[in-house]
Motif scaffolding. Structure first.
Motif, PDB file in Angstrom:
ATOM      1  N   HIS A 139      56.414 -32.152  91.791  1.00  0.00           N
ATOM      2  CA  HIS A 139      57.174 -30.936  91.485  1.00  0.00           C
ATOM      3  C   HIS A 139      58.490 -30.958  92.251  1.00  0.00           C
ATOM      4  O   HIS A 139      58.536 -31.348  93.406  1.00  0.00           O
ATOM      5  CB  HIS A 139      56.397 -29.683  91.885  1.00  0.00           C
ATOM      6  CG  HIS A 139      55.068 -29.560  91.232  1.00  0.00           C
ATOM      7  ND1 HIS A 139      54.908 -29.259  89.905  1.00  0.00           N
ATOM      8  CD2 HIS A 139      53.818 -29.715  91.718  1.00  0.00           C
ATOM      9  CE1 HIS A 139      53.622 -29.221  89.609  1.00  0.00           C
ATOM     10  NE2 HIS A 139      52.940 -29.511  90.701  1.00  0.00           N
ATOM     11  N   ASP A 140      59.534 -30.506  91.603  1.00  0.00           N
ATOM     12  CA  ASP A 140      60.831 -30.321  92.238  1.00  0.00           C
ATOM     13  C   ASP A 140      61.254 -28.885  92.007  1.00  0.00           C
ATOM     14  O   ASP A 140      61.039 -28.326  90.929  1.00  0.00           O
ATOM     15  CB  ASP A 140      61.897 -31.239  91.644  1.00  0.00           C
ATOM     16  CG  ASP A 140      61.671 -32.699  92.007  1.00  0.00           C
ATOM     17  OD1 ASP A 140      61.111 -32.951  93.077  1.00  0.00           O
ATOM     18  OD2 ASP A 140      62.062 -33.562  91.204  1.00  0.00           O
ATOM     19  N   ALA A 141      61.843 -28.280  93.027  1.00  0.00           N
ATOM     20  CA  ALA A 141      62.347 -26.912  92.894  1.00  0.00           C
ATOM     21  C   ALA A 141      63.671 -26.806  93.642  1.00  0.00           C
ATOM     22  O   ALA A 141      63.826 -27.351  94.730  1.00  0.00           O
ATOM     23  CB  ALA A 141      61.348 -25.914  93.463  1.00  0.00           C
ATOM     24  N   LYS A 142      64.606 -26.123  93.023  1.00  0.00           N
ATOM     25  CA  LYS A 142      65.895 -25.866  93.659  1.00  0.00           C
ATOM     26  C   LYS A 142      66.103 -24.361  93.685  1.00  0.00           C
ATOM     27  O   LYS A 142      66.114 -23.702  92.654  1.00  0.00           O
ATOM     28  CB  LYS A 142      67.024 -26.539  92.892  1.00  0.00           C
ATOM     29  CG  LYS A 142      66.979 -28.037  92.947  1.00  0.00           C
ATOM     30  CD  LYS A 142      68.142 -28.652  92.220  1.00  0.00           C
ATOM     31  CE  LYS A 142      68.030 -30.159  92.259  1.00  0.00           C
ATOM     32  NZ  LYS A 142      69.144 -30.816  91.558  1.00  0.00           N
ATOM     33  N   LEU A 143      66.224 -23.830  94.885  1.00  0.00           N
ATOM     34  CA  LEU A 143      66.485 -22.411  95.073  1.00  0.00           C
ATOM     35  C   LEU A 143      67.796 -22.274  95.843  1.00  0.00           C
ATOM     36  O   LEU A 143      67.815 -22.319  97.072  1.00  0.00           O
ATOM     37  CB  LEU A 143      65.354 -21.730  95.839  1.00  0.00           C
ATOM     38  CG  LEU A 143      63.976 -21.794  95.194  1.00  0.00           C
ATOM     39  CD1 LEU A 143      62.922 -21.264  96.130  1.00  0.00           C
ATOM     40  CD2 LEU A 143      63.993 -20.994  93.901  1.00  0.00           C
ATOM     41  N   GLY A 144      68.870 -22.156  95.101  1.00  0.00           N
ATOM     42  CA  GLY A 144      70.178 -22.088  95.743  1.00  0.00           C
ATOM     43  C   GLY A 144      70.478 -23.409  96.435  1.00  0.00           C
ATOM     44  O   GLY A 144      70.370 -24.476  95.850  1.00  0.00           O
ATOM     45  N   PRO A 145      70.805 -23.351  97.721  1.00  0.00           N
ATOM     46  CA  PRO A 145      71.116 -24.587  98.440  1.00  0.00           C
ATOM     47  C   PRO A 145      69.867 -25.349  98.911  1.00  0.00           C
ATOM     48  O   PRO A 145      69.970 -26.463  99.408  1.00  0.00           O
ATOM     49  CB  PRO A 145      71.920 -24.096  99.652  1.00  0.00           C
ATOM     50  CG  PRO A 145      71.433 -22.715  99.879  1.00  0.00           C
ATOM     51  CD  PRO A 145      71.109 -22.167  98.517  1.00  0.00           C
ATOM     52  N   LEU A 146      68.694 -24.754  98.750  1.00  0.00           N
ATOM     53  CA  LEU A 146      67.455 -25.393  99.200  1.00  0.00           C
ATOM     54  C   LEU A 146      66.816 -26.197  98.074  1.00  0.00           C
ATOM     55  O   LEU A 146      66.789 -25.769  96.926  1.00  0.00           O
ATOM     56  CB  LEU A 146      66.458 -24.342  99.690  1.00  0.00           C
ATOM     57  CG  LEU A 146      66.918 -23.473 100.855  1.00  0.00           C
ATOM     58  CD1 LEU A 146      65.874 -22.394 101.118  1.00  0.00           C
ATOM     59  CD2 LEU A 146      67.145 -24.305 102.090  1.00  0.00           C
ATOM     60  N   GLU A 147      66.299 -27.350  98.438  1.00  0.00           N
ATOM     61  CA  GLU A 147      65.586 -28.188  97.477  1.00  0.00           C
ATOM     62  C   GLU A 147      64.198 -28.490  98.036  1.00  0.00           C
ATOM     63  O   GLU A 147      64.060 -28.825  99.207  1.00  0.00           O
ATOM     64  CB  GLU A 147      66.333 -29.495  97.234  1.00  0.00           C
ATOM     65  CG  GLU A 147      67.655 -29.322  96.556  1.00  0.00           C
ATOM     66  CD  GLU A 147      68.325 -30.656  96.263  1.00  0.00           C
ATOM     67  OE1 GLU A 147      67.625 -31.686  96.249  1.00  0.00           O
ATOM     68  OE2 GLU A 147      69.547 -30.653  96.065  1.00  0.00           O
ATOM     69  N   PHE A 148      63.193 -28.352  97.180  1.00  0.00           N
ATOM     70  CA  PHE A 148      61.818 -28.617  97.582  1.00  0.00           C
ATOM     71  C   PHE A 148      61.223 -29.697  96.674  1.00  0.00           C
ATOM     72  O   PHE A 148      61.452 -29.677  95.472  1.00  0.00           O
ATOM     73  CB  PHE A 148      60.953 -27.352  97.461  1.00  0.00           C
ATOM     74  CG  PHE A 148      61.415 -26.230  98.338  1.00  0.00           C
ATOM     75  CD1 PHE A 148      61.045 -26.206  99.679  1.00  0.00           C
ATOM     76  CD2 PHE A 148      62.204 -25.212  97.845  1.00  0.00           C
ATOM     77  CE1 PHE A 148      61.468 -25.181 100.487  1.00  0.00           C
ATOM     78  CE2 PHE A 148      62.628 -24.179  98.654  1.00  0.00           C
ATOM     79  CZ  PHE A 148      62.258 -24.156  99.992  1.00  0.00           C
ATOM     80  N   THR A 149      60.468 -30.583  97.267  1.00  0.00           N
ATOM     81  CA  THR A 149      59.778 -31.615  96.508  1.00  0.00           C
ATOM     82  C   THR A 149      58.348 -31.701  97.013  1.00  0.00           C
ATOM     83  O   THR A 149      58.109 -31.784  98.210  1.00  0.00           O
ATOM     84  CB  THR A 149      60.449 -32.993  96.694  1.00  0.00           C
ATOM     85  OG1 THR A 149      61.807 -32.893  96.282  1.00  0.00           O
ATOM     86  CG2 THR A 149      59.762 -34.054  95.876  1.00  0.00           C
ATOM     87  N   VAL A 150      57.411 -31.663  96.082  1.00  0.00           N
ATOM     88  CA  VAL A 150      56.005 -31.809  96.431  1.00  0.00           C
ATOM     89  C   VAL A 150      55.592 -33.226  96.050  1.00  0.00           C
ATOM     90  O   VAL A 150      55.785 -33.658  94.918  1.00  0.00           O
ATOM     91  CB  VAL A 150      55.124 -30.778  95.677  1.00  0.00           C
ATOM     92  CG1 VAL A 150      53.653 -31.002  95.995  1.00  0.00           C
ATOM     93  CG2 VAL A 150      55.553 -29.367  96.038  1.00  0.00           C
ATOM     94  N   LYS A 151      55.035 -33.948  97.021  1.00  0.00           N
ATOM     95  CA  LYS A 151      54.599 -35.316  96.777  1.00  0.00           C
ATOM     96  C   LYS A 151      53.086 -35.365  96.911  1.00  0.00           C
ATOM     97  O   LYS A 151      52.520 -34.799  97.833  1.00  0.00           O
ATOM     98  CB  LYS A 151      55.252 -36.279  97.764  1.00  0.00           C
ATOM     99  CG  LYS A 151      56.748 -36.342  97.613  1.00  0.00           C
ATOM    100  CD  LYS A 151      57.355 -37.353  98.529  1.00  0.00           C
ATOM    101  CE  LYS A 151      58.859 -37.387  98.299  1.00  0.00           C
ATOM    102  NZ  LYS A 151      59.489 -38.484  98.992  1.00  0.00           N
TER     103      LYS A 151
END
Length: 71
Positions: free
Chosen positions: A31-43
């Protein structure tokens, strides 16, 4: 080198490797998520187990292809 002995050598090596290391792990991005300047990746870490009988069968077939008698 002929094709059957080469295939036998490859099977023999892969079978021996699967007996030495019966499992291996790899990481995949799920999963990838971008919330404004933050980026999250679930591995996710996945583990694959190779049964012993598969390694033994590969060694046996590989040895049979390498050392078979020519008629």
């Amino acid at each position: 080198m002929r094709l059957k002995p080469l295939a036998g050598l490859i099977l023999l090596l892969l079978g021996a490797a699967s007996l030495a290391w019966p499992e291996f792990s790899y990481t995949k991005d799920s999963h990838d998520a971008k919330l404004g300047p933050l980026e999250f990746t679930v591995k996710e870490k996945e583990t694959v187990r190779i049964p012993v009988w598969v390694g033994l069968a590969a060694v046996a077939v590989g040895a049979g292809l390498i050392w078979r008698r020519k008629d």
